[in-house]
Design a protein around this motif. Structure first.
Motif, PDB file in Angstrom:
ATOM      1  N   PRO A  66       0.759  -1.091  -0.191  1.00 60.79           N
ATOM      2  CA  PRO A  66       0.086  -0.500  -0.133  1.00 60.79           C
ATOM      3  C   PRO A  66       1.055   1.418  -0.220  1.00 60.79           C
ATOM      4  O   PRO A  66       0.705   2.715  -0.472  1.00 60.79           O
ATOM      5  CB  PRO A  66      -0.801  -0.139   1.809  1.00 60.79           C
ATOM      6  CG  PRO A  66       0.112  -0.731   2.631  1.00 60.79           C
ATOM      7  CD  PRO A  66       0.672  -1.661   1.309  1.00 60.79           C
ATOM      8  N   ARG A  67       1.845   0.914   0.260  1.00 56.56           N
ATOM      9  CA  ARG A  67       3.143   2.797   0.235  1.00 56.56           C
ATOM     10  C   ARG A  67       3.711   2.890  -1.289  1.00 56.56           C
ATOM     11  O   ARG A  67       4.070   1.893  -1.735  1.00 56.56           O
ATOM     12  CB  ARG A  67       3.902   2.296   1.345  1.00 56.56           C
ATOM     13  CG  ARG A  67       4.563   3.368   2.133  1.00 56.56           C
ATOM     14  CD  ARG A  67       5.493   3.042   2.876  1.00 56.56           C
ATOM     15  NE  ARG A  67       5.098   2.757   4.437  1.00 56.56           N
ATOM     16  CZ  ARG A  67       5.457   2.516   6.018  1.00 56.56           C
ATOM     17  NH1 ARG A  67       6.543   2.141   5.815  1.00 56.56           N
ATOM     18  NH2 ARG A  67       3.963   1.628   6.354  1.00 56.56           N
ATOM     19  N   ILE A  68       3.749   4.222  -0.536  1.00 53.14           N
ATOM     20  CA  ILE A  68       4.543   4.545  -2.031  1.00 53.14           C
ATOM     21  C   ILE A  68       5.512   5.582  -1.418  1.00 53.14           C
ATOM     22  O   ILE A  68       5.864   6.300  -0.069  1.00 53.14           O
ATOM     23  CB  ILE A  68       4.012   5.773  -2.509  1.00 53.14           C
ATOM     24  CG1 ILE A  68       2.016   5.273  -3.102  1.00 53.14           C
ATOM     25  CG2 ILE A  68       4.836   6.339  -3.337  1.00 53.14           C
ATOM     26  CD1 ILE A  68       1.819   6.230  -4.052  1.00 53.14           C
ATOM     27  N   ALA A  69       6.766   4.732  -1.310  1.00 48.36           N
ATOM     28  CA  ALA A  69       8.510   4.734  -0.402  1.00 48.36           C
ATOM     29  C   ALA A  69       8.279   6.471  -0.486  1.00 48.36           C
ATOM     30  O   ALA A  69       9.749   6.169  -0.524  1.00 48.36           O
ATOM     31  CB  ALA A  69       8.964   3.586  -0.192  1.00 48.36           C
ATOM     32  N   LEU A  70       8.452   7.311  -0.395  1.00 53.40           N
ATOM     33  CA  LEU A  70       8.524   8.854  -0.701  1.00 53.40           C
ATOM     34  C   LEU A  70      10.240   9.067  -0.075  1.00 53.40           C
ATOM     35  O   LEU A  70      10.538   9.839  -1.046  1.00 53.40           O
ATOM     36  CB  LEU A  70       7.276   9.386  -0.429  1.00 53.40           C
ATOM     37  CG  LEU A  70       7.664  11.610  -0.726  1.00 53.40           C
ATOM     38  CD1 LEU A  70       8.092  11.306  -2.343  1.00 53.40           C
ATOM     39  CD2 LEU A  70       6.689  12.084  -0.200  1.00 53.40           C
ATOM     40  N   LEU A 194       5.364  11.006  -8.556  1.00 50.91           N
ATOM     41  CA  LEU A 194       4.050  10.160  -7.289  1.00 50.91           C
ATOM     42  C   LEU A 194       2.754  10.115  -7.628  1.00 50.91           C
ATOM     43  O   LEU A 194       1.368   9.488  -7.356  1.00 50.91           O
ATOM     44  CB  LEU A 194       4.425  11.258  -5.988  1.00 50.91           C
ATOM     45  CG  LEU A 194       5.153  11.746  -5.328  1.00 50.91           C
ATOM     46  CD1 LEU A 194       4.646  12.483  -3.856  1.00 50.91           C
ATOM     47  CD2 LEU A 194       4.475   9.634  -3.643  1.00 50.91           C
ATOM     48  N   MET A 198      -0.053   7.051  -7.445  1.00 50.70           N
ATOM     49  CA  MET A 198      -1.318   7.094  -6.972  1.00 50.70           C
ATOM     50  C   MET A 198      -2.522   6.773  -7.630  1.00 50.70           C
ATOM     51  O   MET A 198      -2.757   5.460  -7.294  1.00 50.70           O
ATOM     52  CB  MET A 198      -2.028   8.281  -6.362  1.00 50.70           C
ATOM     53  CG  MET A 198      -0.771   8.482  -5.490  1.00 50.70           C
ATOM     54  SD  MET A 198      -1.306   9.882  -4.788  1.00 50.70           S
ATOM     55  CE  MET A 198      -0.799  11.437  -6.132  1.00 50.70           C
ATOM     56  N   GLN A 201      -1.625   2.484  -7.797  1.00 51.88           N
ATOM     57  CA  GLN A 201      -2.467   2.622  -6.214  1.00 51.88           C
ATOM     58  C   GLN A 201      -4.028   1.635  -6.419  1.00 51.88           C
ATOM     59  O   GLN A 201      -4.592   0.775  -6.354  1.00 51.88           O
ATOM     60  CB  GLN A 201      -2.037   3.223  -5.538  1.00 51.88           C
ATOM     61  CG  GLN A 201      -0.277   3.044  -5.037  1.00 51.88           C
ATOM     62  CD  GLN A 201      -0.004   1.849  -4.164  1.00 51.88           C
ATOM     63  OE1 GLN A 201      -0.511   1.024  -5.087  1.00 51.88           O
ATOM     64  NE2 GLN A 201       0.934   1.454  -3.558  1.00 51.88           N
TER      65      GLN A 201
END
Lengths: 210, 599
Positions: A66-70, A194, A198, A201
């Motif tokens: 689930p994570r977007i590792a910004l 990003l 999104m 995702q």
């Protein structure tokens, strides 16, 4: 429109690519990818012609479940070989003195390959970014990037298209609005990466969703 | 990089630029489709989440909702564990902050840390804006028009020194204007002094011979700071306030200083010296300016309420004295009821009063005075009570014996209207007259409920009336009902009535909620900690009520019972959630204490 399909080289094509890889230290590009991981990618270039465009910045961000590792994003500026096209400067906001601080292209590409590994790539209008990247990579690596590529506007098209709705508006702003995702300032490659992440995702089949 | 993270939202607005940069470098984004669990119950929590877009439910009963810019969960991050789950209600994007980063910031930045305090009282105390230090500066920026101005009196140009002086004397002024053909001129006490020193004793001497030629005017929109500068620059004591060329009043140095000093004293004096309802009206209007000034200056709402309550009781007492024959006062007791009686009413609202009279009183005279009293209060800006709780209504103007019967009736069948009337009555505080009349009735009430074991439960029951299972709905959710809250019904009433019930059960006769609480806390029902939370929550809620009530009044709207959540700052929303949590906890405690489920 070939880019609408997920591009995944078939077995024999991968075998062939692997044989053509000139640099054994990059064999990791063919390793099995970590589960539930992807990399969203975007480049800023000096023009929109993939045959001549020079890369001046690359940003990428890993998607892990689930994570977007910004926090651990990848972002580099690249010193161009020639002068910047003055017309492109207002678009990407990078002036000659900005990119002069950048890395040499081969160093930047080496770091990028280490960052993406064998993960599938995600992007918006990714075909262009890959064409520009591969133009630089192929003479050096012997091959194009072997990673599977996922075009988010393609995912979106598949979701939206129907007999009643044959024309799908694939502009980034329209996609974001339709999916109720926030719009970040454009032409910052990290923000573009990003936003693509999104969209991905939101549209991918989520194994955890119930 | 340009992050989309909103650092201008609390608590992140307390971070320094350096701290913001550090935090920005540790931010991740997460996407959770509707229905997905972000934090499972009883699992370790290593992240603080801030909603970027979407909606998340949490809390013991999954009734706490978190929308854009709201964070969850402070408690779980501090403890490293969450006892209940957090679930995405909509497709949700959240910023994820590592717990370690949040804890490190808490250690370095105490203001940031205050946001995560578990103790509601402390949280509200630290986070509520209390610009005490700024108050003087803020007041200097108040507008001239907000100060109670001295009314203008203008005389013909040929008025004599004697006439001018008599006019000043009659109206308690320090200056009058002379309507000179070349424009108005001012004749002040200092000019009078000069006239006398010049031995111009014959009273027929024209005042204009001594009046100042230069008239200093100021706009009502100018700041007090500007007014002060003008007075200092020209060594003068008063300015004429002029709106678009029309002279509207005089700003006396004294008015300026007393409004700067937040001086309710002068209003008190004005009330006591008032000789007509009209003069009381002027004082009542100044009270309103004072409230605005005090609220503006960030004074604590309980202090404002105390001060204004005092002044208002003075006003009611003085009005009674102006209307009633002196001998009547010894035979009655005038009462303020409801919030007015509790001393918790700040903005002018409906009248709420009652009167007990000794059996020997002349009914006709009393009825006439009562009618006048109610009618005059209306002209002073107190609308009639819709429920008729006013001394003009014979139901609330009774002899001691009649009230005695009434109280017996209220207590013997405590339901619906009877309970609400009794609740209003319990807040009665004497304004003027013979207070023993009230004390006798209070004794009688105690006797009535002493043997009535069922009474207390029925009396406390209304706290359940406006109970809702919904938590605070985020403001942008569709549906008008969900984006508004009735502060009075949903939060203030259960607190006030709960304390009233507990105080009655303990036979405590305080009428003010905070005094009731002070008497009860540390006892068997209300612990010290809960006492702190209750006091902080009640004053926070009353502060909100005052702030938004004043805003409505200034915009010329009536103070609505419904507060639109959208107009609250996100910090206020956050604290409102805390306060509603305390209300819920208190309600559960009362339900148990008075065994309301058994009724």
């Amino acid at each position: 429109m070939s880019w609408l399909a997920h591009f995944r080289p078939s077995g024999w094509l991968r075998q062939q690519q692997r044989r053509r890889l000139r640099r054994p230290e990059y064999a990791f590009l063919f390793a099995p990818p970590p589960a539930q991981e992807w990399v969203s990618l975007d480049c800023e270039t000096t023009s929109l012609d993939p045959k001549t465009a020079e890369i001046i910045s690359i940003a990428a961000v890993r998607i892990q479940g689930p994570r977007i590792a910004l926090a651990e994003h990848f972002s580099v500026l690249i010193r161009p070989s020639g002068a910047l096209d003055p017309k492109s400067i207002p678009i990407h906001g990078l002036r000659a003195q900005d990119v002069a601080q950048g890395l040499a292209l081969p160093d930047a590409l080496a770091q990028l390959l280490a960052f993406i590994g064998s993960r599938p790539l995600v992007g918006y209008y990714l075909e262009f970014d890959l064409a520009v990247l591969n133009r630089q990579l192929k003479p050096w690596l012997g091959i194009n990037l072997p990673n599977p590529a996922i075009e988010v506007s393609g995912l979106y098209y598949d979701k939206m298209v129907s007999a009643y709705n044959p024309e799908v508006d694939l502009r980034l702003a329209s996609i974001l609005a339709q999916l109720q995702l926030p719009t970040l300032p454009r032409h910052d490659p990290l923000n573009d990466a990003l936003m693509a992440a999104m969209i991905f995702q939101k549209l991918r089949k989520n194994p955890n969703s119930n | 990089m340009t992050t989309a993270f909103q650092f201008n939202q609390p608590p992140f607005d307390t971070l320094s630029v350096q701290e913001q940069r550090e935090l920005a470098s540790q931010l991740n984004l997460e996407y959770h489709p509707a229905g997905q669990t972000l934090i499972a119950a009883n699992t370790p929590v290593d992240s603080l989440y801030v909603v970027m877009k979407g909606l998340v439910a949490g809390g013991d009963e999954q009734d706490s909702l978190y929308g854009e810019h709201e964070l969850f969960d402070g408690k779980a991050v501090l403890e490293g564990l969450s006892s209940h789950p957090f679930v995405a209600l909509e497709d949700t994007l959240v910023w994820q902050l590592p717990r370690a980063a949040v804890l490190a910031l808490c250690q370095r930045n105490s203001q940031f840390a205050a946001f995560f305090y578990q103790d509601v009282a402390r949280r509200i105390g630290e986070l509520s804006p209390s610009p005490q230090a700024l108050s003087q500066a803020m007041q200097m920026l108040s507008r001239v028009g907000e100060v109670a101005l001295t009314p203008l009196h203008t005389l013909p140009a040929n008025a004599s020194v004697l006439e001018a002086t008599q006019c000043m004397d009659r109206h308690g002024l320090s200056a009058v204007l002379l309507n000179d053909s070349a424009g108005p001129r001012m004749f002040s006490q200092s000019d009078l002094r000069r006239a006398i020193c010049a031995r111009a004793i014959p009273a027929s001497t024209p005042a204009s011979a001594y009046a100042s030629t230069a008239l200093f005017t100021i706009s009502p929109d100018a700041t007090l700071h500007e007014a002060m500068l003008l007075m200092i620059r020209h060594s003068i004591h008063r300015l004429v306030v002029s709106r678009d060329g029309e002279l509207v009043g005089i700003l006396e140095q004294l008015d300026l200083l007393s409004s700067l000093a937040n001086n309710p004293h002068s209003i008190g004096v004005q009330i006591e010296r008032a000789n007509s309802p009209h003069e009381l009206k002027l004082a009542a209007e100044r009270m309103h300016s004072l409230i605005q000034l005090l609220q503006h200056s960030g004074m604590k709402v309980t202090l404002i309420a105390e001060m204004i309550g005092e002044l208002r009781q003075k006003l009611l007492a003085r009005l009674w004295q102006l209307l009633a024959p002196p001998e009547l006062t010894g035979q009655i007791c005038l009462l303020a009821l409801g919030s007015e009686g509790r001393g918790e009413q700040i903005l002018r609202t409906d009248q709420d009063n009652a009167l007990i009279y000794a059996d020997c009183v002349d009914q006709d005279v009393l009825a006439r005075v009562a009618e006048q009293f109610t009618a005059t209060l209306i002209t002073l800006g107190y609308p009639p009570c819709p429920g008729g709780v006013m001394i003009s209504n014979p139901a609330w103007r009774r002899s001691e014996a009649e009230f005695r019967q009434q109280i017996s009736a209220w207590t013997s069948s405590p339901s619906g209207e009877h309970v609400m009337n009794l609740a209003i009555w319990l807040d009665a505080s004497p304004i003027i007259g013979n207070t023993t009349l009230l004390y006798h009735l209070q004794d009688h009430l105690d006797q009535c409920i002493d043997g009535n074991t069922l009474f207390m439960g029925h009396f406390a029951l209304p706290i359940e009336r406006f109970a809702s299972s919904h938590g605070l709905r985020p403001s942008w959710l569709p549906g008008a009902a969900s984006s508004q809250i009735d502060l009075k019904k949903a939060a203030i009433f259960p607190l006030v009535h709960g304390l009233r019930s507990l105080a009655l059960a303990a036979r405590n006769r305080s009428t003010n909620s905070y005094q009731r609480l002070a008497a009860l806390r540390g006892g068997t029902v209300i612990s010290e900690a809960l006492g702190n939370d209750l006091a902080a929550s009640l004053s926070f809620l009353q502060g909100l009520q005052l702030k938004y009530g004043l805003q409505a009044q200034q915009a010329g709207r009536p103070a609505e019972p419904q507060l639109a959540l959208a107009q609250l700052s996100s910090l206020e929303r956050e604290l409102l959630k805390d306060a509603l949590g305390v209300v819920k906890q208190f309600r559960a405690l009362l339900r148990h204490h008075f065994k309301l489920d058994a009724l």
